[in-house]
Design a protein around this motif. Structure first.
Motif, PDB file in Angstrom:
ATOM      1  N   PRO A  99     -23.241  13.380   0.691  1.00  0.00           N
ATOM      2  CA  PRO A  99     -23.249  13.086   2.126  1.00  0.00           C
ATOM      3  C   PRO A  99     -23.992  14.178   2.892  1.00  0.00           C
ATOM      4  CG  PRO A  99     -21.037  13.652   1.359  1.00  0.00           C
ATOM      5  CD  PRO A  99     -21.936  13.638   0.162  1.00  0.00           C
ATOM      6  N   LEU A 100     -24.636  13.784   3.966  1.00  0.00           N
ATOM      7  CA  LEU A 100     -25.375  14.740   4.781  1.00  0.00           C
ATOM      8  C   LEU A 100     -24.403  15.608   5.572  1.00  0.00           C
ATOM      9  CD1 LEU A 100     -28.187  12.469   6.249  1.00  0.00           C
ATOM     10  CD2 LEU A 100     -28.362  14.062   4.350  1.00  0.00           C
ATOM     11  N   SER A 101     -24.759  16.869   5.723  1.00  0.00           N
ATOM     12  CA  SER A 101     -23.955  17.761   6.549  1.00  0.00           C
ATOM     13  C   SER A 101     -24.165  17.393   8.018  1.00  0.00           C
ATOM     14  CB  SER A 101     -24.383  19.213   6.323  1.00  0.00           C
ATOM     15  OG  SER A 101     -25.682  19.424   6.847  1.00  0.00           O
ATOM     16  N   ARG A 102     -23.323  17.912   8.864  1.00  0.00           N
ATOM     17  CA  ARG A 102     -23.438  17.643  10.300  1.00  0.00           C
ATOM     18  C   ARG A 102     -24.819  18.061  10.810  1.00  0.00           C
ATOM     19  NH1 ARG A 102     -22.457  20.139  15.267  1.00  0.00           N
ATOM     20  NH2 ARG A 102     -21.550  18.754  16.806  1.00  0.00           N
ATOM     21  N   ARG A 103     -25.277  19.218  10.370  1.00  0.00           N
ATOM     22  CA  ARG A 103     -26.589  19.722  10.785  1.00  0.00           C
ATOM     23  C   ARG A 103     -27.713  18.786  10.331  1.00  0.00           C
ATOM     24  NH1 ARG A 103     -29.366  25.278  11.126  1.00  0.00           N
ATOM     25  NH2 ARG A 103     -31.448  24.738  10.445  1.00  0.00           N
ATOM     26  N   GLU A 104     -27.633  18.312   9.075  1.00  0.00           N
ATOM     27  CA  GLU A 104     -28.657  17.399   8.566  1.00  0.00           C
ATOM     28  C   GLU A 104     -28.637  16.064   9.318  1.00  0.00           C
ATOM     29  OE1 GLU A 104     -27.241  17.617   4.573  1.00  0.00           O
ATOM     30  OE2 GLU A 104     -28.999  18.753   3.903  1.00  0.00           O
ATOM     31  N   ARG A 105     -27.439  15.577   9.644  1.00  0.00           N
ATOM     32  CA  ARG A 105     -27.333  14.337  10.422  1.00  0.00           C
ATOM     33  C   ARG A 105     -27.953  14.511  11.799  1.00  0.00           C
ATOM     34  NH1 ARG A 105     -22.022  14.451   8.553  1.00  0.00           N
ATOM     35  NH2 ARG A 105     -21.283  14.929  10.649  1.00  0.00           N
ATOM     36  N   LYS A 106     -27.687  15.653  12.421  1.00  0.00           N
ATOM     37  CA  LYS A 106     -28.237  15.926  13.751  1.00  0.00           C
ATOM     38  C   LYS A 106     -29.765  16.008  13.695  1.00  0.00           C
ATOM     39  CE  LYS A 106     -26.920  18.613  17.761  1.00  0.00           C
ATOM     40  NZ  LYS A 106     -26.937  17.462  18.634  1.00  0.00           N
ATOM     41  N   THR A 145     -32.322  13.524  15.642  1.00  0.00           N
ATOM     42  CA  THR A 145     -33.373  14.040  16.523  1.00  0.00           C
ATOM     43  C   THR A 145     -34.729  13.499  16.086  1.00  0.00           C
ATOM     44  OG1 THR A 145     -32.120  16.043  16.989  1.00  0.00           O
ATOM     45  CG2 THR A 145     -34.497  16.135  17.386  1.00  0.00           C
ATOM     46  N   ARG A 146     -34.986  13.531  14.798  1.00  0.00           N
ATOM     47  CA  ARG A 146     -36.255  13.033  14.257  1.00  0.00           C
ATOM     48  C   ARG A 146     -36.437  11.563  14.617  1.00  0.00           C
ATOM     49  NH1 ARG A 146     -39.887  11.549  10.788  1.00  0.00           N
ATOM     50  NH2 ARG A 146     -40.695  12.492   8.975  1.00  0.00           N
ATOM     51  N   ASP A 185     -40.812  14.686  26.538  1.00  0.00           N
ATOM     52  CA  ASP A 185     -40.017  14.341  27.722  1.00  0.00           C
ATOM     53  C   ASP A 185     -39.170  13.094  27.485  1.00  0.00           C
ATOM     54  OD1 ASP A 185     -41.073  16.531  29.040  1.00  0.00           O
ATOM     55  OD2 ASP A 185     -42.534  15.359  30.207  1.00  0.00           O
ATOM     56  N   ALA A 186     -39.777  12.069  26.898  1.00  0.00           N
ATOM     57  CA  ALA A 186     -39.052  10.821  26.658  1.00  0.00           C
ATOM     58  C   ALA A 186     -37.905  11.005  25.666  1.00  0.00           C
ATOM     59  CB  ALA A 186     -40.014   9.744  26.155  1.00  0.00           C
ATOM     60  N   ALA A 187     -38.085  11.893  24.691  1.00  0.00           N
ATOM     61  CA  ALA A 187     -37.051  12.137  23.680  1.00  0.00           C
ATOM     62  C   ALA A 187     -36.096  13.255  24.089  1.00  0.00           C
ATOM     63  CB  ALA A 187     -37.698  12.482  22.340  1.00  0.00           C
ATOM     64  N   ASP A 188     -36.392  13.913  25.231  1.00  0.00           N
ATOM     65  CA  ASP A 188     -35.579  15.014  25.736  1.00  0.00           C
ATOM     66  C   ASP A 188     -35.499  16.178  24.729  1.00  0.00           C
ATOM     67  OD1 ASP A 188     -34.130  16.332  27.685  1.00  0.00           O
ATOM     68  OD2 ASP A 188     -32.196  15.522  27.015  1.00  0.00           O
ATOM     69  N   VAL A 189     -36.691  16.544  24.212  1.00  0.00           N
ATOM     70  CA  VAL A 189     -36.810  17.689  23.305  1.00  0.00           C
ATOM     71  C   VAL A 189     -38.037  18.499  23.726  1.00  0.00           C
ATOM     72  CG1 VAL A 189     -35.742  16.493  21.342  1.00  0.00           C
ATOM     73  CG2 VAL A 189     -38.238  16.434  21.621  1.00  0.00           C
ATOM     74  N   ILE A 211     -40.809  18.727  18.321  1.00  0.00           N
ATOM     75  CA  ILE A 211     -41.594  17.634  17.734  1.00  0.00           C
ATOM     76  C   ILE A 211     -42.347  18.140  16.511  1.00  0.00           C
ATOM     77  CG2 ILE A 211     -43.588  16.108  18.095  1.00  0.00           C
ATOM     78  CD1 ILE A 211     -42.577  15.642  20.930  1.00  0.00           C
ATOM     79  N   PHE A 212     -42.985  19.314  16.638  1.00  0.00           N
ATOM     80  CA  PHE A 212     -43.783  19.827  15.524  1.00  0.00           C
ATOM     81  C   PHE A 212     -42.935  20.391  14.385  1.00  0.00           C
ATOM     82  CE2 PHE A 212     -47.077  19.822  18.895  1.00  0.00           C
ATOM     83  CZ  PHE A 212     -47.944  18.943  18.255  1.00  0.00           C
ATOM     84  N   LYS A 213     -41.648  20.598  14.615  1.00  0.00           N
ATOM     85  CA  LYS A 213     -40.747  20.958  13.512  1.00  0.00           C
ATOM     86  C   LYS A 213     -40.489  19.741  12.626  1.00  0.00           C
ATOM     87  CE  LYS A 213     -38.161  24.607  15.803  1.00  0.00           C
ATOM     88  NZ  LYS A 213     -36.881  24.977  16.419  1.00  0.00           N
ATOM     89  N   HIS A 214     -40.574  18.548  13.223  1.00  0.00           N
ATOM     90  CA  HIS A 214     -40.275  17.317  12.503  1.00  0.00           C
ATOM     91  C   HIS A 214     -41.503  16.546  12.049  1.00  0.00           C
ATOM     92  CE1 HIS A 214     -35.909  17.296  13.241  1.00  0.00           C
ATOM     93  NE2 HIS A 214     -36.214  17.872  14.392  1.00  0.00           N
ATOM     94  N   PHE A 215     -42.626  16.712  12.758  1.00  0.00           N
ATOM     95  CA  PHE A 215     -43.831  15.943  12.461  1.00  0.00           C
ATOM     96  C   PHE A 215     -45.049  16.870  12.475  1.00  0.00           C
ATOM     97  CE2 PHE A 215     -40.813  13.050  14.430  1.00  0.00           C
ATOM     98  CZ  PHE A 215     -40.834  11.981  13.563  1.00  0.00           C
ATOM     99  N   PRO A 216     -45.947  16.725  11.486  1.00  0.00           N
ATOM    100  CA  PRO A 216     -47.118  17.597  11.430  1.00  0.00           C
ATOM    101  C   PRO A 216     -48.165  17.316  12.502  1.00  0.00           C
ATOM    102  CG  PRO A 216     -47.203  15.988   9.651  1.00  0.00           C
ATOM    103  CD  PRO A 216     -45.875  15.818  10.344  1.00  0.00           C
ATOM    104  N   GLY A 217     -48.154  16.127  13.083  1.00  0.00           N
ATOM    105  CA  GLY A 217     -49.135  15.785  14.102  1.00  0.00           C
ATOM    106  C   GLY A 217     -48.799  14.469  14.764  1.00  0.00           C
TER     107      GLY A 217
END
Length: 194
Positions: A5-12, A16-17, A43-47, A52-58
């Protein structure tokens, strides 16, 4: 193999992703890819844009957020097939289980139009397709004990991955998948005249 099972941090992180990817797709479909900035998505994702660049390369990767897992799923379809199940049967079932639900999604047509109408996204999709072909070809070659550059394995991988494109526009996509895999299994036969 059981998944832990995913940890709370991994679920979060996963939430977010997904929120970022969903916001990006909504904006791209609404305004067009070229008219949306990373700041707009943040802005739309409130992050933050850094998030964004932590989760996606581009920016292109935001459109294809599910593609990260495709290589692992293709390898698993080949390597974890049931005893006695052929590679082709395992890949056919994999496409039925994964692609058919995607093809039936209400936003699928809009998504395809977005990709086809945006040169950067078309090019990105082609690079992903080539990477998936290499991955699947190598997995098939490993199972058969042949070199990764084996032409038969590369050809099979390419046709398997092209099955969704060949099946698009068919009234019964499941039957279309079965027909393509029938050709791959038994070889091409000229269609009979009506």
């Amino acid at each position: 193999m059981t998944e832990l099972p995913l940890s709370r941090r991994e679920r979060k992180k996963a939430q977010t992703r997904q929120a970022i990817a969903d916001a990006a797709l909504d904006l791209f479909l609404d305004r067009g890819y070229d008219h949306v900035s990373i700041r707009d998505i943040a802005d739309a994702a409130d992050v933050s844009t850094a998030t964004i660049f932590k989760h996606f390369p581009g920016k292109e990767a935001l459109v294809f957020d599910q593609e990260e897992d495709v290589d692992a799923q293709l390898i698993a379809a080949v390597r974890r097939r049931v005893d006695g199940q052929s590679i082709l049967d395992a890949l056919r079932q994999h496409l039925i289980d994964t692609w058919l639900p995607l093809a039936a999604h209400p936003q699928r047509q809009d998504f395809d139009e977005l990709v086809q109408s945006t040169p950067a996204l078309r090019a990105y999709a082609e690079r992903m397709w080539a990477r998936h072909t290499d991955t699947l070809s190598a997995a098939i070659a490993d199972e058969l004990g042949v070199p990764h550059d084996d032409l038969a394995c590369r050809t099979l991988a390419r046709f398997v991955l092209n099955t969704p494109v060949l099946s698009q526009g068919q009234e019964d996509r499941r039957a279309a998948i079965d027909e393509v895999f029938g050709i791959l299994t038994h070889g091409w036969q000229p269609p009979s005249r009506p």
